[in-house]
Design an enzyme around this catalytic site. Structure first.
Site, PDB file in Angstrom:
ATOM      1  N   ASN A  63       0.826  -1.157  -0.332  1.00 62.21           N
ATOM      2  CA  ASN A  63       0.215   0.175   0.349  1.00 62.21           C
ATOM      3  C   ASN A  63       0.632   1.595  -0.507  1.00 62.21           C
ATOM      4  O   ASN A  63       1.809   1.296   1.543  1.00 62.21           O
ATOM      5  CB  ASN A  63      -1.086  -0.099   1.092  1.00 62.21           C
ATOM      6  N   ARG A 118      -2.343  -2.029  -3.469  1.00 61.35           N
ATOM      7  CA  ARG A 118      -3.659  -0.615  -3.833  1.00 61.35           C
ATOM      8  C   ARG A 118      -3.254   0.657  -4.738  1.00 61.35           C
ATOM      9  O   ARG A 118      -2.790   0.809  -4.492  1.00 61.35           O
ATOM     10  CB  ARG A 118      -3.986  -0.209  -2.578  1.00 61.35           C
ATOM     11  N   HIS A 158     -12.048   4.773  -1.242  1.00 61.88           N
ATOM     12  CA  HIS A 158     -12.346   3.477  -0.336  1.00 61.88           C
ATOM     13  C   HIS A 158     -12.505   2.602  -0.340  1.00 61.88           C
ATOM     14  O   HIS A 158     -13.546   1.905   0.286  1.00 61.88           O
ATOM     15  CB  HIS A 158     -13.240   4.735   1.278  1.00 61.88           C
ATOM     16  N   GLU A 166      -7.683  -3.053   4.869  1.00 60.22           N
ATOM     17  CA  GLU A 166      -7.779  -2.869   3.810  1.00 60.22           C
ATOM     18  C   GLU A 166      -6.825  -3.625   3.456  1.00 60.22           C
ATOM     19  O   GLU A 166      -6.787  -4.717   2.073  1.00 60.22           O
ATOM     20  CB  GLU A 166      -7.775  -1.371   3.131  1.00 60.22           C
TER      21      GLU A 166
END
Ligand code: AMP
Length: 408
Positions: A7, A100, A188, A392
């Site tokens: 990420n 991500r 998100h 996440e």
């Protein structure tokens, strides 16, 4: 299957390595990662602070004086197979790397195996997400340099919202905007998707049968209205600036204000960008901080502007929940997640109070006792109220697993 999750942001980066070996469905809660690594560039310019921890509890920290993401990444990944934090024999044992990626535009509606055309698209979409996509792409290229042609997967923050119907996705400006890709994308999505599945698991219900509002309240804040396991409306739009009041972002304001400032006060584009993204929200109103903890501390000292910031935050949160309710035409559960959503009983209480007339009731005791992945509504509440710890990285690993499992 060994999955490395990355990420990558502009000033920090979080990574973790999962070892998943399941014959059937993956668990809804993440197993502890074998290895976790963080890099922070935000404290001293040109200095990367590396922090590593393994599931065994071994730790490693180092500071490297460099601006090169590739060099830092190489050092970080070495700690997976060398020294006290070694958890696998060689980096080639990693099966897939999941990234991500903030903006997938209109084209990328699902997680996707990365090839040259995906990289070109991520680069092209940097104009829509200048603070994020370039860092995401740099992470992908750094892994390529170190690990060669390993399989990499892009998991997009916009993908979960890609089925939002046109009536909610298209701005009521000129129709030509849609041809310029000026539509509402939402963000998100990885977190909202994780929370929706976790909510279904906590409630013991099929996600397809639930109408949910997920409130992601962190530094950035957004709501998602979820039906049939997909987002049908959300508060962020073309950029992550629309919608709720945030830490230092304004959220939605009358666009006429921007025209006024440009015409009357000769503001530059850069000044407007800075004001709306960095000097607004909790920080702009309170003049103290973008951090809700500091706002609450100042309120307890009787600070008027801190109280005003809190009140506007709650007002906007309630109004936007109302708007999501309109899109869903009903509600089974309201979810609170991220830094403020998970840690502020005051915000949860204040948000829910406005909807008592609809039969939403929270249990005060459960609300204040640091709930994690818990239903905090009363037994007679018409709607469940859940506090869910967002995961996440686990959602990214899960997406990679689902995509790759059948190909390996
Ligand atoms: P996130 O972006 O999810 O990491 O959320 C970060 C934000 O969560 C911080 O800037 C704070 O505003 C908020 N936060 C974290 N811990 C608390 C807490 N105990 N009470 C209230 N707000 C908190």
């Amino acid at each position: 299957m060994k999955i490395l999750v990355l990420n990558a942001g502009s000033s920090s980066q979080k990574s973790c390595l999962y070892d998943l070996d399941y014959d059937n469905n993956l668990p809804s809660l993440p197993p502890p990662p074998l290895w976790e690594g963080k890099v922070d560039w935000s404290h001293h310019q040109g200095v990367a602070e590396i922090e590593v921890e393994t599931a065994r509890g071994d730790k490693f920290t180092e500071e490297i004086a460099t601006d090169s993401q590739s060099e830092v990444m190489s050092r970080l990944l070495d700690t997976i197979c060398e020294g006290s934090t070694k958890v696998i024999n060689k980096l080639a044992d990693i099966d897939v790397v999941g990234h991500r990626v903030v903006h997938g535009g209109r084209k990328y509606r699902e997680s996707t195996v990365i090839n040259q055309s995906v990289k070109d698209a991520i680069a092209h979409l940097a104009k829509l997400a200048p603070a994020h996509n370039p860092a995401n792409l740099a992470g992908i290229e750094a892994v390529e340099n170190i690990l060669g042609d390993i399989k990499q997967v892009a998991v997009f923050d916009t993908a979960f919202h890609s089925n939002i119907p046109d009536k909610a996705a298209i701005y009521p400006g000129p129709f030509e905007w849609t041809q310029q890709d000026i539509i509402r994308y939402g963000f998100h999505g990885i977190g909202h998707q994780y929370c929706s599945q976790r909510a279904a698991d906590i409630l013991g219900k099929d996600l397809m049968s639930l109408r949910l509002i997920s409130c992601h309240l962190g530094n950035g804040c957004s709501l998602a209205a979820i039906k049939n396991a997909r987002s049908v409306d959300t508060t962020m739009g073309f950029t992550p600036l629309e919608g709720l009041m945030m830490g230092s972002r304004s959220g939605s304001v009358d666009p006429g204000i921007l025209i006024y400032l440009l015409q009357q006060d000769n503001y530059t584009v850069e000044q407007l960008d800075n004001i709306l993204n960095k000097a607004s929200g909790l920080k702009g109103i309170s003049g103290i901080s973008s951090d809700m903890r500091q706002i609450k501390a100042a309120i307890s000292q009787g600070n008027y502007r801190a109280q005003l910031a809190f009140d506007i935050y709650v007002h906007r949160l309630r109004s936007n929940i109302g708007s999501m309710l309109g899109s869903l035409a009903g509600l089974d559960a309201l979810i609170f997640t991220a830094g403020i959503g998970e840690n502020s009983p005051e915000i949860r209480q204040a948000a829910c109070e406005a909807f008592e007339f609809l039969g939403i009731k929270i249990d005060t005791d459960k609300n204040i006792h640091k709930p994690i992945d818990e239903d905090i509504s009363t037994s007679d509440s018409a709607v469940k109220v859940l506090v869910i710890h967002t995961q996440e990285n686990w959602q990214i690993a899960r997406e990679c697993y689902e995509l790759i499992a059948h190909q390996v």
